[in-house]
Design an enzyme around this catalytic site. Sequence first.
Site, short mmCIF file in Angstrom:
data_model
loop_
_atom_site.label_atom_id
_atom_site.label_comp_id
_atom_site.label_asym_id
_atom_site.label_seq_id
_atom_site.Cartn_x
_atom_site.Cartn_y
_atom_site.Cartn_z
N LYS A 22 0.82 -1.47 0.36
CA LYS A 22 -0.03 0.04 0.23
C LYS A 22 0.79 1.05 0.21
CE LYS A 22 -2.71 -0.42 3.55
NZ LYS A 22 -2.15 -0.79 4.87
N ARG B 199 10.17 -6.29 5.04
CA ARG B 199 10.15 -4.60 5.07
C ARG B 199 11.04 -3.80 5.45
NH1 ARG B 199 4.03 -2.19 6.22
NH2 ARG B 199 4.80 -2.85 8.26
N ARG C 153 -1.23 -8.02 14.21
CA ARG C 153 -1.54 -6.52 13.29
C ARG C 153 -2.29 -7.86 12.46
NH1 ARG C 153 3.24 -4.16 12.71
NH2 ARG C 153 3.72 -4.55 11.17
#
Length: 221
Positions: free
Chosen positions: A17, A130, A173
Amino acid sequence: MIPGARLILLGRQGAGKGTQCVRLSRHFVVPHISTGDMLRAAVREGTELGVMAKRVMDEGGLVTDDIMVGLVRERLSQPDAVSRGYILDGFPRTVGQAQALDEITAVRPIDVVLDLDVPRDLVLHRLTSRRVCRDCGTNYVADGVEKLPWICEVCGGDVMHRDDDTPEAIAHRLDLYEEQTSPLIQYYQRNGRLAIVDGVASPDEVFRRLTDAVEAARRPS
Ligand code: AMP
């Protein structure tokens, strides 16, 4: 392409995103409004909000709807967002936030809600490797051979491993996403503003799919 748009990009964390939002914001010439970036800025500034948010973020939890809605309401009232539009990244994350956003945007409604669809197993793998630019939010993938300190190619900022990208916080999450955020897909599907975009492809191909979906939604029927 007509510049200006009011967009939401939904999707699991790790779906790509952030990177796509940076590209979409340049393409449509609109501000990229990331609630995660707003909270991380507050953490860096050491404000009261920042101290509270850091605790919640490090655990992989969610900051309360009241606080998030207040932040977004204020940001969307700024002249750039009013005149050009925006791309919202990381908001809404709950049905309560989506309802509040409907009220905030009643005068200038959202054009399209994009859901970047990437399966849980794949994002789990991506999140562990990431790395993110602290300043502009561009995402990178660590392969273990990168040169340190790692400097962002886009803006020259520091590329970091996020404090909340621990395995426990990531799992939490992703669970919260299934519980609290995935109901938003039905919420937006019901009022016909949702475009689901398959996010399993190269970044350029996913970007093309996203811009096509925006143009299709804006075409007069
Ligand atoms: P992100 O950069 O979007 O992955 O957000 C990082 C963290 O900030 C999340 O894991 C939450 O703890 C918090 N956060 C960001 N946006 C929201 C939101 N809309 N509602 C609640 N918490 C949020």
